[in-house]
Write a protein that holds these residues in place. Sequence first.
Motif, PDB file in Angstrom:
ATOM      1  N   ILE A   1     -12.915  -0.148  59.588  1.00  0.00           N
ATOM      2  CA  ILE A   1     -12.102   1.062  59.495  1.00  0.00           C
ATOM      3  C   ILE A   1     -13.013   2.283  59.623  1.00  0.00           C
ATOM      4  O   ILE A   1     -13.971   2.419  58.878  1.00  0.00           O
ATOM      5  N   HIS A   2     -12.728   3.169  60.602  1.00  0.00           N
ATOM      6  CA  HIS A   2     -13.572   4.348  60.803  1.00  0.00           C
ATOM      7  C   HIS A   2     -12.907   5.629  60.337  1.00  0.00           C
ATOM      8  O   HIS A   2     -13.563   6.638  60.176  1.00  0.00           O
ATOM      9  N   ALA A   3     -11.580   5.588  60.185  1.00  0.00           N
ATOM     10  CA  ALA A   3     -10.896   6.765  59.649  1.00  0.00           C
ATOM     11  C   ALA A   3      -9.658   6.270  58.926  1.00  0.00           C
ATOM     12  O   ALA A   3      -9.014   5.314  59.362  1.00  0.00           O
ATOM     13  N   SER A   4      -9.361   6.899  57.797  1.00  0.00           N
ATOM     14  CA  SER A   4      -8.150   6.497  57.093  1.00  0.00           C
ATOM     15  C   SER A   4      -7.561   7.717  56.412  1.00  0.00           C
ATOM     16  O   SER A   4      -8.257   8.683  56.110  1.00  0.00           O
ATOM     17  N   ARG A   5      -6.273   7.668  56.194  1.00  0.00           N
ATOM     18  CA  ARG A   5      -5.587   8.801  55.592  1.00  0.00           C
ATOM     19  C   ARG A   5      -4.325   8.246  54.959  1.00  0.00           C
ATOM     20  O   ARG A   5      -3.679   7.371  55.521  1.00  0.00           O
ATOM     21  N   SER A   6      -3.990   8.759  53.759  1.00  0.00           N
ATOM     22  CA  SER A   6      -2.815   8.223  53.086  1.00  0.00           C
ATOM     23  C   SER A   6      -2.112   9.305  52.274  1.00  0.00           C
ATOM     24  O   SER A   6      -2.760  10.142  51.657  1.00  0.00           O
ATOM     25  N   LEU A   7      -0.816   9.284  52.331  1.00  0.00           N
ATOM     26  CA  LEU A   7      -0.026  10.170  51.483  1.00  0.00           C
ATOM     27  C   LEU A   7       0.548   9.400  50.293  1.00  0.00           C
ATOM     28  O   LEU A   7       1.272   9.937  49.475  1.00  0.00           O
ATOM     29  N   GLU A   8       0.234   8.108  50.252  1.00  0.00           N
ATOM     30  CA  GLU A   8       0.741   7.261  49.168  1.00  0.00           C
ATOM     31  C   GLU A   8      -0.049   7.528  47.895  1.00  0.00           C
ATOM     32  O   GLU A   8      -1.219   7.904  47.938  1.00  0.00           O
ATOM     33  N   ARG A   9       0.609   7.278  46.773  1.00  0.00           N
ATOM     34  CA  ARG A   9      -0.110   7.427  45.508  1.00  0.00           C
ATOM     35  C   ARG A   9      -1.135   6.318  45.351  1.00  0.00           C
ATOM     36  O   ARG A   9      -0.999   5.262  45.940  1.00  0.00           O
TER      37      ARG A   9
ATOM     38  N   ASP B   1     -18.513  14.096  67.548  1.00  0.00           N
ATOM     39  CA  ASP B   1     -18.850  13.006  66.650  1.00  0.00           C
ATOM     40  C   ASP B   1     -17.643  12.077  66.586  1.00  0.00           C
ATOM     41  O   ASP B   1     -16.526  12.520  66.306  1.00  0.00           O
ATOM     42  N   ILE B   2     -17.869  10.809  66.837  1.00  0.00           N
ATOM     43  CA  ILE B   2     -16.741   9.910  67.041  1.00  0.00           C
ATOM     44  C   ILE B   2     -15.908   9.747  65.769  1.00  0.00           C
ATOM     45  O   ILE B   2     -14.684   9.764  65.814  1.00  0.00           O
ATOM     46  N   ASP B   3     -16.546   9.640  64.603  1.00  0.00           N
ATOM     47  CA  ASP B   3     -15.777   9.470  63.375  1.00  0.00           C
ATOM     48  C   ASP B   3     -14.979  10.732  63.037  1.00  0.00           C
ATOM     49  O   ASP B   3     -13.848  10.653  62.562  1.00  0.00           O
ATOM     50  N   GLU B   4     -15.593  11.876  63.311  1.00  0.00           N
ATOM     51  CA  GLU B   4     -14.883  13.126  63.081  1.00  0.00           C
ATOM     52  C   GLU B   4     -13.678  13.212  64.022  1.00  0.00           C
ATOM     53  O   GLU B   4     -12.582  13.613  63.628  1.00  0.00           O
ATOM     54  N   LEU B   5     -13.889  12.796  65.255  1.00  0.00           N
ATOM     55  CA  LEU B   5     -12.802  12.801  66.226  1.00  0.00           C
ATOM     56  C   LEU B   5     -11.653  11.918  65.738  1.00  0.00           C
ATOM     57  O   LEU B   5     -10.482  12.305  65.779  1.00  0.00           O
ATOM     58  N   LEU B   6     -11.994  10.734  65.230  1.00  0.00           N
ATOM     59  CA  LEU B   6     -10.957   9.811  64.771  1.00  0.00           C
ATOM     60  C   LEU B   6     -10.194  10.405  63.587  1.00  0.00           C
ATOM     61  O   LEU B   6      -8.979  10.250  63.489  1.00  0.00           O
TER      62      LEU B   6
ATOM     63  N   VAL C   1     -10.359   5.447  75.579  1.00  0.00           N
ATOM     64  CA  VAL C   1     -11.323   5.814  76.623  1.00  0.00           C
ATOM     65  C   VAL C   1     -12.413   6.706  76.023  1.00  0.00           C
ATOM     66  O   VAL C   1     -13.595   6.565  76.340  1.00  0.00           O
ATOM     67  N   ALA C   2     -11.988   7.601  75.105  1.00  0.00           N
ATOM     68  CA  ALA C   2     -12.977   8.505  74.488  1.00  0.00           C
ATOM     69  C   ALA C   2     -13.985   7.717  73.650  1.00  0.00           C
ATOM     70  O   ALA C   2     -15.183   8.006  73.683  1.00  0.00           O
ATOM     71  N   VAL C   3     -13.494   6.723  72.910  1.00  0.00           N
ATOM     72  CA  VAL C   3     -14.395   5.914  72.078  1.00  0.00           C
ATOM     73  C   VAL C   3     -15.389   5.176  72.972  1.00  0.00           C
ATOM     74  O   VAL C   3     -16.595   5.152  72.714  1.00  0.00           O
ATOM     75  N   GLU C   4     -14.855   4.608  74.059  1.00  0.00           N
ATOM     76  CA  GLU C   4     -15.750   3.874  74.955  1.00  0.00           C
ATOM     77  C   GLU C   4     -16.797   4.809  75.568  1.00  0.00           C
ATOM     78  O   GLU C   4     -17.985   4.487  75.619  1.00  0.00           O
ATOM     79  N   ASN C   5     -16.337   5.987  75.999  1.00  0.00           N
ATOM     80  CA  ASN C   5     -17.274   6.966  76.564  1.00  0.00           C
ATOM     81  C   ASN C   5     -18.345   7.338  75.561  1.00  0.00           C
ATOM     82  O   ASN C   5     -19.530   7.406  75.895  1.00  0.00           O
ATOM     83  N   ALA C   6     -17.905   7.583  74.310  1.00  0.00           N
ATOM     84  CA  ALA C   6     -18.851   7.982  73.275  1.00  0.00           C
ATOM     85  C   ALA C   6     -19.880   6.880  73.041  1.00  0.00           C
ATOM     86  O   ALA C   6     -21.061   7.142  72.867  1.00  0.00           O
ATOM     87  N   ARG C   7     -19.397   5.639  73.067  1.00  0.00           N
ATOM     88  CA  ARG C   7     -20.331   4.520  72.852  1.00  0.00           C
ATOM     89  C   ARG C   7     -21.348   4.431  73.980  1.00  0.00           C
ATOM     90  O   ARG C   7     -22.535   4.264  73.754  1.00  0.00           O
ATOM     91  N   LEU C   8     -20.848   4.551  75.215  1.00  0.00           N
ATOM     92  CA  LEU C   8     -21.761   4.479  76.355  1.00  0.00           C
ATOM     93  C   LEU C   8     -22.771   5.613  76.281  1.00  0.00           C
ATOM     94  O   LEU C   8     -23.961   5.431  76.511  1.00  0.00           O
TER      95      LEU C   8
END
Lengths: 130, 522
Positions: free
Chosen positions: B177-185, B143-148, B275-282
Motif C-alpha cells: 500500500i503506497h497511499a491510503s485515506r479513510s473517512l471511517e472511524r 514524487d510518486i507517493d505524493e502523487l498517489l 502509465v505515470a507510475v511506470e514512467n516514474a519507475r523507469l
Amino acid sequence: MPAKRVLIVDDDSIARLFVQAVMENAGWQTLEGFDGREAVELAESEQPDLIILDIAMPVMDGLEAFQTLRKTTSTAHIPIIMLTGINEDSETRYTPESMESVFGVERPEGFVDKPVDADFLLNSVMGIMG
Amino acid sequence: MADYELVLCRPDGVGERYRITESGLRIGRGTENDVILSDKLASRRHARIFREGNALIIQDLDSRNGVDVNGARVMRAEMVEGDKIRIGDVVFQLIRSVGSNIGQSVIDEEKARALHESILSEGGGGRLAVLYQAAKLLGTVFDIDELLREILALIFAALPVRRGFIILCREGEEPEIHASRSLERGEQGPPLSRTLIHHVFTQKSAMLTTDAQDDSRFDQAASVFGHQIHSAMCAPLRGRQDLVGAIYVDSGTTPRPFTNDDLGLLTAIAQVVGVAVENARLYNENVQRERLAAIGQATAGLGHCVKNILTGIRGGSEFIDMAIREDNIKYLKSGWPIMSRSVDRIEMLVMNMLTFSRDRQPERSVTDIGMLIRDVFAGLQIRAEKVKVELDSSGLQAGRIDVDPHEIFRVIQNLTLNAIEACERRGGRVSATCVYDPEGCTFAIADTGEGIPAHIVPRLSQAFVTTKGSSGTGLGLACTYKIIHEHGGSVSVDTAVGRGTTFTIQLPHVGTQGRVTAQGYL
C-alpha cells in the motif's frame, strides 16, 4: 667529463618534479617534456643520453613516442626507460611481461613501475648506462 | 392538484414518462412495480411516490442502495417540480404535466442528456474535469507517493468514497500500500477486500461490487464481506507492459453503493496513473543507473588524482627524509617544491569537490570583480613567472556587482590556473578584462596557450573531463560552470588549438537573471 643529460617526459608536473629531483641528485642534467610529441622533438634536437618516458600522456602517448623514437635514425640509439603504471583502458597494471608483447623485439631498455621508487629508478639507470 | 410525471433521463435523451396517479408510483426491479428498473443497483421494491394532501412524497422502501433527491440521500422527502431523483444509475426528473397533453414534454432531449450527465457526475464537477485534474497532477507532482496521495484525494472529492488505497506491485514482490485515506472511524476501518484485489490482479480488469450477497463472483466467505463493506471498486494500474498496481476504494460501513459510472471514472483515473507510475519507475531506474555510473566515474577520477598527489607527497618526503638524515639542505631544495605543489593541488581538489558536491545559493555582497582578479593574479605571480607566463591585469574596469566573492574568486582562480598551465610549455601571456554595463559585469581570462581541442569543448562543463592528462581532476571548469550558473550568469569559450583560449563570464545584476543563454552552458 660533462654531466650526462636525461630527458624526462611526463604530463604530470609532480611526477616530473620528483624524477627530475632524483636524477639531478644523482648528478644528471635534466630536460623536461610534457607529452610524446615533445619527447620526439626534444630527443632529436637535444640528443640526450637517456630518455625517461611516461606511458599515459595527452597528444601522443608514450607507446607511440617510443615507436617513433626507435624508427628515427637520430634517436634510435638513445636508451629509454618507460614509466609504467595502470593501463587506464583495461584498468590493469602494465608489467614488463605485458609490455614485451606490446613492444615486441624492440623493447625499451628499462621499465620502472609508478609510483616511482627512487632507488629502483637509479638502479635501472645504472644497469643501462653502466 | 396539478398532474406530475416522472421523466426518465437517459444518456441518449428523454426516455419513458410515468404519470403519477392518485395511487402513486411504485419503483423497483420487481415486475409488480409501476416503474420497472433493470438497473442492478435497484432493489426489488425500491421506492414509492405518493400524494399526501397537496404534497408529493418519495419514500425509500428500505432499498439496499438508497434514493437521492437533488444529490442528497433521502428516506422520505417532499418533492417539487424540477427535482432530480437518482436510483442506482437511473435518473428521473419530476415535471408538471402540461394539461392533458402528456405527450408534450417540457424538457427536451438535450436537456435530458445534460441532466443525466450532470447528476451522475455530481460532486465531482464533471468526469472530464476530474480526469483533467488527474492529468494535471501528473505534470506537477513528481514524487510518486505524493502523487498517489493527491490522486486519492481527488478520487475522494469526485466519488462517494469512504476509504481508498493505492497498491503498487512489482514482479516477484508482495503488493504494497503506497497511499491510503479513510473517512471511517478508528485507525484502519475494516480491512480492504483482498478478494477483490486478488481478482483485479489476476484478471487485470476493473471490478465493482455493490453487495456481497448478490455477487456470485465471490466466495461468500471472502474477506471483505464479513466486514460490512457495502460497496467496493478496484481498478488495475496498468503500465504499457505490466500491471503496476491497483486503486481500491470502498464505501466503508455506509450503505452508499458505487455505480458503473463511478467504476468508469476510477478506471479512467487508474489508466492515467498506471502509465505515470511506470514512467516514474523507469525514470528512477535511469537516474539510479546514471548516478551509479557517475559515482563510479567520480571515484575513479578522484582516486586517480589523489594517487598522483600522494605519489608526489611520498616522493617529496623521501627527499626531506634524506635531508634530515644527511643533514644536507640540498635534498630539502629538491623535496620541498614537490611537497608544496602536492599540497596546492590537494587543496584545489578538495575545494572543487566541495563546490561541486553541494547546491548552494550565492552569499552575495557588493564586490569589485577587478579587485578579485588582481588578488588572484598576485597569488599566482610566482608560479606564473617560473614558467615564463606574463600576467596582465591592465584591462580591468572598476565597478561593483552583488556576487558571492569567495565563489567568484574560485572561478577566477580556476580559470587563471588553467590559463597558466595552458602556456606552461612555451611561456606566454594571461590577460584579464572586466567591463560593467547596466545588465551586469562581463569579465574574461584569456591565454596564448595551447587551446582546447574542438571535441572537448562541448564537454567542458562536465566533471572529470580534462585535457591535462594525469595532472587534471576535471573538476575546476565543472565548478566554474556551476558557480556561474548559481549566479544566473553564463560562461562562453573561444578557443583555437595552438592559438589560445578565452573564457568570458557574464554575471547579471540580481533580478535580471532571466537572460541566461543556453549557449552559455555548452
